[in-house]
Design an enzyme around this catalytic site. Structure first.
Site, PDB file in Angstrom:
ATOM      1  CB  VAL A  89      -0.923   0.037   1.250  1.00  0.00           C
ATOM      2  CG1 VAL A  89      -1.767   1.312   1.268  1.00  0.00           C
ATOM      3  CG2 VAL A  89      -1.821  -1.191   1.291  1.00  0.00           C
ATOM      4  CG  HIS A  93       1.786   0.386   6.206  1.00  0.00           C
ATOM      5  ND1 HIS A  93       1.932   0.780   4.895  1.00  0.00           N
ATOM      6  CD2 HIS A  93       1.934  -0.961   6.208  1.00  0.00           C
ATOM      7  CE1 HIS A  93       2.148  -0.275   4.130  1.00  0.00           C
ATOM      8  NE2 HIS A  93       2.167  -1.351   4.915  1.00  0.00           N
ATOM      9  CG  HIS A  95       3.844  -4.424   8.749  1.00  0.00           C
ATOM     10  ND1 HIS A  95       2.743  -5.153   8.353  1.00  0.00           N
ATOM     11  CD2 HIS A  95       4.267  -3.746   7.654  1.00  0.00           C
ATOM     12  CE1 HIS A  95       2.513  -4.930   7.072  1.00  0.00           C
ATOM     13  NE2 HIS A  95       3.423  -4.078   6.620  1.00  0.00           N
TER      14      HIS A  95
END
Length: 149
Positions: A89, A93, A95
């Site tokens: 994506v 972000h 994880h």
């Protein structure tokens, strides 16, 4: 066009949220490597890690640390791991996941067939651990919520 993460943040796509503040949210991935695998996502659409300003990265790191501690408490893992890849994506972000060994920290270990009830239960364990750690003001009232800020 907004990213899939922005659509989740905006409530156009359901998400299992465990944290929400003015700069970022944390929600479950639908393909966890380990139970309790979460994504720390800035509200701002930043393409990748190296594009983010230092203040945002510092905030994401502190949130990831708090979530990692909650995961360790909730799942009894000796470590919390943070992985940054960003190929799937195009929205920055982190994880964050409970970790027992380095060998399991590979994306090819992701499970794509986890029932929603199991994802809900894992997210609730993290939410409860965050509340117990004093972060209740950051834990959304609803597990799946569009009203996050």
């Amino acid at each position: 066009m907004s990213t899939v993460f922005t659509q989740i943040i905006d409530g156009r796509i359901p998400g299992r949220f465990v944290w929400a503040d003015e700069r970022c949210v944390v929600f479950s991935t639908i393909a966890p490597i380990t139970d309790g695998h979460m994504l720390v996502v800035p509200r701002e659409e930043v393409d990748q890690y190296t594009d983010a300003d230092d203040e945002l990265l510092a905030h994401l790191a502190v949130v990831a640390k708090n979530v990692g501690r909650a995961q360790q408490a909730a799942f009894g893992s000796p470590r919390a791991a943070v992985l940054v890849a960003g190929f799937e994506v195009e929205h920055l972000h982190l994880h964050v996941l409970p970790a027992w060994d380095e060998q399991s920290l590979r994306f090819d270990n992701a499970r794509h067939d986890v029932p929603g009830e199991e994802l809900d239960a894992a997210a609730e364990r993290v939410r409860e651990a965050l509340r117990e750690a004093g972060h209740g003001d950051r834990v959304p009232v609803q597990l799946s919520s569009a009203a996050l800020g």
